[in-house]
Write a protein that holds these residues in place. Structure first.
Motif, PDB file in Angstrom:
ATOM      1  N   PRO A 108     -41.176 -16.714  -3.197  1.00 52.06           N
ATOM      2  CA  PRO A 108     -40.069 -17.536  -3.708  1.00 52.06           C
ATOM      3  C   PRO A 108     -39.454 -17.012  -4.991  1.00 52.06           C
ATOM      4  O   PRO A 108     -38.228 -17.016  -5.126  1.00 52.06           O
ATOM      5  N   PRO A 109     -40.226 -16.522  -5.999  1.00 57.27           N
ATOM      6  CA  PRO A 109     -39.575 -15.969  -7.192  1.00 57.27           C
ATOM      7  C   PRO A 109     -38.708 -14.770  -6.875  1.00 57.27           C
ATOM      8  O   PRO A 109     -37.618 -14.620  -7.446  1.00 57.27           O
ATOM      9  N   HIS A 130     -46.122 -19.493  -4.152  1.00 54.73           N
ATOM     10  CA  HIS A 130     -47.095 -19.903  -3.139  1.00 54.73           C
ATOM     11  C   HIS A 130     -48.293 -20.626  -3.746  1.00 54.73           C
ATOM     12  O   HIS A 130     -48.976 -21.384  -3.057  1.00 54.73           O
ATOM     13  N   GLY A 131     -48.552 -20.397  -5.025  1.00 55.54           N
ATOM     14  CA  GLY A 131     -49.647 -21.116  -5.693  1.00 55.54           C
ATOM     15  C   GLY A 131     -49.225 -22.478  -6.213  1.00 55.54           C
ATOM     16  O   GLY A 131     -49.974 -23.104  -6.957  1.00 55.54           O
ATOM     17  N   ARG A 132     -48.039 -22.902  -5.837  1.00 58.07           N
ATOM     18  CA  ARG A 132     -47.475 -24.193  -6.222  1.00 58.07           C
ATOM     19  C   ARG A 132     -47.220 -24.270  -7.712  1.00 58.07           C
ATOM     20  O   ARG A 132     -47.008 -25.351  -8.257  1.00 58.07           O
ATOM     21  N   ARG A 133     -47.187 -23.140  -8.344  1.00 61.87           N
ATOM     22  CA  ARG A 133     -46.831 -23.126  -9.752  1.00 61.87           C
ATOM     23  C   ARG A 133     -45.314 -23.153  -9.879  1.00 61.87           C
ATOM     24  O   ARG A 133     -44.601 -22.572  -9.063  1.00 61.87           O
ATOM     25  N   ARG A 134     -44.839 -23.765 -10.920  1.00 58.40           N
ATOM     26  CA  ARG A 134     -43.401 -23.785 -11.172  1.00 58.40           C
ATOM     27  C   ARG A 134     -43.048 -22.563 -12.006  1.00 58.40           C
ATOM     28  O   ARG A 134     -43.658 -22.285 -13.048  1.00 58.40           O
ATOM     29  N   VAL A 135     -42.043 -21.835 -11.539  1.00 59.65           N
ATOM     30  CA  VAL A 135     -41.604 -20.599 -12.187  1.00 59.65           C
ATOM     31  C   VAL A 135     -40.137 -20.758 -12.546  1.00 59.65           C
ATOM     32  O   VAL A 135     -39.321 -21.173 -11.711  1.00 59.65           O
ATOM     33  N   ARG A 136     -39.818 -20.386 -13.761  1.00 58.54           N
ATOM     34  CA  ARG A 136     -38.449 -20.458 -14.245  1.00 58.54           C
ATOM     35  C   ARG A 136     -37.885 -19.054 -14.298  1.00 58.54           C
ATOM     36  O   ARG A 136     -38.514 -18.126 -14.834  1.00 58.54           O
ATOM     37  N   LEU A 137     -36.675 -18.832 -13.772  1.00 52.43           N
ATOM     38  CA  LEU A 137     -36.023 -17.527 -13.761  1.00 52.43           C
ATOM     39  C   LEU A 137     -34.652 -17.648 -14.403  1.00 52.43           C
ATOM     40  O   LEU A 137     -33.932 -18.633 -14.173  1.00 52.43           O
ATOM     41  N   CYS A 138     -34.293 -16.633 -15.192  1.00 50.19           N
ATOM     42  CA  CYS A 138     -32.979 -16.573 -15.811  1.00 50.19           C
ATOM     43  C   CYS A 138     -32.423 -15.153 -15.654  1.00 50.19           C
ATOM     44  O   CYS A 138     -33.173 -14.163 -15.736  1.00 50.19           O
ATOM     45  N   SER A 139     -31.117 -15.038 -15.435  1.00 47.46           N
ATOM     46  CA  SER A 139     -30.469 -13.744 -15.236  1.00 47.46           C
ATOM     47  C   SER A 139     -29.545 -13.430 -16.393  1.00 47.46           C
ATOM     48  O   SER A 139     -28.988 -14.341 -17.026  1.00 47.46           O
TER      49      SER A 139
END
Length: 461
Positions: A108-109, A130-139
């Motif tokens: 997903p990331p 997949h580990g159900r961790r929340r990941v924040r992405l910025c471009s």
């Protein structure tokens, strides 16, 4: 719905202290819930902004290693290359140039990074891996003369979420402590505030039981307690008035019943003194029966008057022809041999707006006093006046002393208690009270000489 209402009423506190404490607790709980939600929303937003700032700073640092001055985008190697490459994707347009060593293509990331690069410009997104961790992405775009690049950085939000959860738990614990303190302090404050009310209630109950003259007043009291004190004072005054009326009614009954009871006792003593003939026995029985009827009339009159004054004081009592009532009272007056009663009327029919029994109760004390103190004559005059009837009772006795004029109609007062005449000082007050009950008046003429003159004014029938 009715069952739920009954259950709520059963669960509601019985005391005012408990109800006020419950209201304060409910209000505080609602307010703290709103504040907690707002606080945690603000903190969550603040933590997200912190994460975005960190991502943009890292993207800016990585952008310095991207060369877009030529035809093709190149990634320059630096001393901190491994540190900068952690969770960083570099795209030339939509073509991936570099990715984190631990990232897989279909994660997903990675997909979110590709979408941000395809979109172009500055942007941020949050996904779960997949580990159900929340990941924040910025471009962050890196412009160039011929070709441009996009740097996408990612950050694990677990530490930030942990801080937010800690703040939420801490705020909830603080809310529970504050609610507990609010309830305890409210009960203590309400109990202290209601202590004067409880004291005033106990004092009012004690004073009403003994008919005390003590009153609360409004001085040195807060506005609310001053109003309560005024209400309790008015209630105590009404209770005292009722008690005074009861004592007055008892005194009036005893005063009015004394004469017929005396007649009954005298007739019985006379009848038992020696054997009597049948005619004498019949006469004694008739006298006793008449006295008993008079007692019943007195009781009915006084009780009916008290009841009507309590329920409907403005009710019209009826209409009576005055002359026959006066004639009957004078015939039953029982004056000493030296005193002659006389009736003077200007019209043969004279109607007053009172019941016959009540008219008798008004006039009887005046006639009894006149017969008791007269030397040779009692004169009763009756005539009509505009809108009413006037009756004068005049005797040629010693009259009323000038110093006693102000106390003449006060219950239990006599000008000379040792004058040898029987009486309790209740007849004149009773006559005036009954007359006023039907809109009339009983007055004394202090200028009449010799003797005394009492005037009864009654409404016309």
């Amino acid at each position: 719905m009715n069952r739920a209402s009954r259950v709520l009423r059963r669960l509601a506190p019985r005391t005012l202290r408990g109800r006020l404490s419950l209201v304060a607790l409910t209000t505080a709980a609602l307010l703290m819930t709103i504040l907690t939600v707002l606080f945690n929303a603000v903190m969550d937003r603040h933590l997200r902004h912190q994460a975005d700032d960190e991502l943009r700073n890292r993207a800016a640092a990585v952008a310095t290693t991207v060369d877009t001055s030529g035809r093709r985008v190149r990634v320059l190697e630096t001393v901190n290359d491994r540190l900068l490459d952690t969770n960083v994707w570099i795209y030339a347009g939509t073509r991936l140039l570099e990715k984190p060593p631990s990232a897989t293509a279909g994660s997903p990331p990675a997909r979110a990074a590709g979408r941000l690069a395809a979109r172009g410009g500055d942007g941020c997104a949050t996904v779960r891996d997949h580990g159900r961790r929340r990941v924040r992405l910025c471009s962050r775009p890196v412009p160039g003369r011929r070709a441009g690049a996009t740097v996408v950085t990612a950050l694990d939000l677990t530490p930030y979420r942990s801080s937010a959860d800690t703040l939420l738990v801490g705020s909830l614990l603080l809310d529970v402590v504050m609610l507990g303190c609010t309830y305890v302090l409210t009960r203590l404050s309400v109990g202290r505030a209601l202590r004067p009310v409880r004291t005033m209630t106990d004092q009012a109950a004690q004073w009403s039981a003994v008919g005390s003259d003590e009153r609360f007043g409004t001085a040195d009291h807060p506005a609310e307690l001053a109003r309560l004190g005024a209400s309790l004072d008015a209630l105590l005054d009404r209770i005292r008035t009722v008690l005074r009326h009861e004592r007055q009614l008892t005194g009036e009954l005893s005063h009015e019943l004394r004469t017929p009871l005396t007649r009954i006792v005298m007739e019985l003593d006379w009848w038992r003194a020696r054997p009597r003939t049948e005619a004498e026995t019949s006469a004694a029985q008739e006298t006793i029966a008449e006295a008993a009827r008079s007692m019943r009339t007195i009781c009915d009159t006084l009780l009916d008057d008290a009841r009507e004054n309590a329920l409907t004081p403005a009710t019209a009592p009826g209409t009576t022809d005055v002359v026959p009532v006066l004639d009957g009272l004078l015939r039953r007056l029982g004056t000493p041999g030296r005193v002659r009663p006389a009736l003077e009327t200007r019209t043969p029919v004279l109607e007053a707006g009172v019941a016959p029994a009540l008219l008798e109760r008004i006039l009887s004390p005046l006639l009894s006093n006149a017969a008791r103190y007269a030397r040779s004559r009692v004169t009763v005059s009756a005539w009509g006046v505009p809108g009413g009837v006037r009756i004068d009772v005049v005797d040629d006795g010693p009259g009323v002393p000038e110093t006693f004029g102000d106390e003449l109609f006060q219950p239990g007062r006599r000008a000379d208690p040792g004058d040898g005449h029987d009486g309790a000082g209740l007849g004149l007050p009773l006559a005036r009270r009954l007359a006023r009950a039907v809109g009339g008046e009983v007055s004394h003429d202090p200028g009449h000489r010799p003797g005394a003159r009492f005037t009864v004014s009654l409404p016309a029938g």
